[in-house]
Design an enzyme around this catalytic site. Structure first.
Site, short mmCIF file in Angstrom:
data_model
loop_
_atom_site.label_atom_id
_atom_site.label_comp_id
_atom_site.label_asym_id
_atom_site.label_seq_id
_atom_site.Cartn_x
_atom_site.Cartn_y
_atom_site.Cartn_z
CB THR A 97 33.78 43.12 33.97
OG1 THR A 97 34.65 43.10 33.07
CG2 THR A 97 32.65 41.98 33.86
CD GLN A 133 40.37 46.56 29.69
OE1 GLN A 133 39.52 45.82 30.12
NE2 GLN A 133 41.37 46.90 30.46
CG HIS A 160 42.70 43.58 29.48
ND1 HIS A 160 43.50 43.37 30.35
CD2 HIS A 160 41.18 43.24 30.11
CE1 HIS A 160 43.13 43.12 31.60
NE2 HIS A 160 41.78 43.21 31.65
CG ASN A 195 43.84 41.81 35.46
OD1 ASN A 195 44.73 42.07 36.27
ND2 ASN A 195 42.69 42.55 35.53
CE1 TYR A 248 39.89 37.41 31.70
CE2 TYR A 248 40.90 39.39 32.38
CZ TYR A 248 39.88 38.65 32.44
OH TYR A 248 39.02 38.53 33.60
NE ARG A 269 43.73 47.46 34.00
CZ ARG A 269 42.54 47.15 34.68
NH1 ARG A 269 41.99 45.96 34.50
NH2 ARG A 269 42.28 47.59 35.87
CG ASN A 312 41.38 35.38 35.52
OD1 ASN A 312 40.50 35.04 35.94
ND2 ASN A 312 41.27 36.70 34.96
N GLY A 314 39.23 52.01 40.60
CA GLY A 314 38.18 50.98 40.15
C GLY A 314 36.92 51.00 40.78
NE ARG A 315 36.14 45.02 43.47
CZ ARG A 315 36.38 44.16 44.02
NH1 ARG A 315 36.53 43.63 45.42
NH2 ARG A 315 36.60 42.74 43.27
#
Length: 372
Positions: A25, A101, A181, A184, A186, A233, A241, A330-331
């Site tokens: 994101t 996603q 998704h 995490n 959600y 995922r 979260n 990712g990062r």
């Protein structure tokens, strides 16, 4: 597979390598609309020689209700479909493969982001102990999430239809497939976990009931666009979260076994705490990821097994030797558009500027240098 850099067939997709760009994101889609700058960003990472074999986009809201952060993109309108088409056309011109996603944040939202300022929705009216991002006057701020209301039984078929429509729209926008998704903390993950789901109807209580919405969504999406271009995922033990469950092993082994008949392209598994310790424990004992994969394979699941969280080249190659098929980064992809080349050549990595992660323009987004 024995190397990150070998080609692989994943469902309908032929990938040039086993390096996946994980969803990230970045909050650069004002009004939930994809931009030309986003097209540049993804295209920089799409070259199959130097970049990702597969790009998974940033999480993209399936509906206005599904939004939980400022300036994240959506996929519920024809205008959004047309805007995303410019992104996918550019990625494909560079030789890349890209899936979208699909995202509904559930309770991880704020009234300022919801239609008509309404409360966010959730399986149960339990406020998440977490924060979201609001952007005011160009400045990103972390704020507490708003108290949610519980979805009614009558609303749940509409949620499933929102995912179905979003998958159809993603294909119309030129994507090679979708990743649902379910991780995490959600919405779909909220239904799975006992810490956020205290319902007493057919969607709460037992593992089978808590998994019902996720499985209905996955069935609808695969029926709409074909399982061979659908992934999912999952994050079995992450606390992200405020995701909590006392018994994640039987929960997620049940989920993956039920997914096997859908002939998915891939399962994307976050190991440990998302963006944190790989050995994070939730419940009374360490999670057994090999047993999770075995449960999927034993049930007949043939989709590629994608692993994620804190991987470098040696650890990635070890995972491939032990049964994984794809490794998501990712990062590192934020600051290294040519990450695959850098991993292959053992070259130094650019360091990402954390102050530019969420919101802004080209700085910290499309201005990181590739190797000469």
């Amino acid at each position: 597979m024995t190397s990150l850099f070998e080609p692989l067939q994943v469902g309908r997709l032929h990938l040039a390598n086993c390096v996946v760009m994980a969803p990230l994101t970045r909050n650069r889609a004002p009004g939930a609309m994809p931009t030309e700058l986003m097209a540049t960003y993804y295209t920089q990472r799409a070259d199959p020689r130097n970049g990702a074999g597969l790009i998974v986009t940033e999480a993209t809201a399936i509906s206005h209700q599904g939004q939980g952060y400022s300036d994240v993109p959506g996929i519920w309108s024809d205008e959004q479909v047309r805007a995303w088409k410019r992104v996918t056309d550019s990625v494909h011109a560079a030789g890349g493969k890209i899936v979208m996603q699909l995202w509904h944040v559930g309770r991880v939202s704020h009234v300022d982001l919801q239609p008509g300022g309404q409360a966010p929705v959730a399986p149960s009216a339990i406020t998440a102990k977490t924060k979201t991002v609001l952007i005011k006057d160009g400045v990103a701020m972390f704020v507490d999430t708003s108290a949610p209301r519980a979805l009614t039984l009558e609303e749940l078929p509409g949620i499933v239809d929102d995912y179905r429509r979003a998958a159809r729209n993603a294909i119309a926008a030129g994507f090679d497939g979708v990743e649902v998704h379910g991780a995490n903390g959600y919405l779909l993950d909220q239904f799975l976990r006992s810490g956020s789901n205290t319902r007493t109807d057919a969607y709460g209580g037992s593992i089978e009931n808590r998994a019902r919405l996720l499985l209905q969504v996955m069935t609808a999406v695969t029926q709409e666009i074909g399982g061979d271009r659908v992934g999912l995922r999952l994050s079995p033990v992450t606390p992200a979260n405020d995701a909590q469950d006392a018994h994640p092993q039987p929960l997620f082994e049940y989920v993956v076994a039920q997914l096997a008949p859908l002939n998915l392209a891939f399962l994307h598994i976050i190991e440990g705490s998302t963006g944190g310790p790989r050995d994070y424990v939730q419940g009374d004992k360490p999670f057994d990821y090999a047993a999770l994969r075995a449960a999927y394979r034993h049930a007949g699941g043939k989709g590629a097994w994608m692993v994620n969280n804190g991987y470098d080249t040696p650890l990635a190659n070890q995972a491939l030797q032990e049964g994984a098929d794809l490794v998501a980064f990712g990062r590192p992809f934020i600051a290294n558009p040519d990450l695959t080349r850098r991993l292959r050549e053992n070259a130094a990595l650019n360091v990402p500027d954390r102050s530019t992660f969420y919101g802004g323009g080209a700085k910290g987004y499309t201005d990181y240098p590739a190797l000469a």
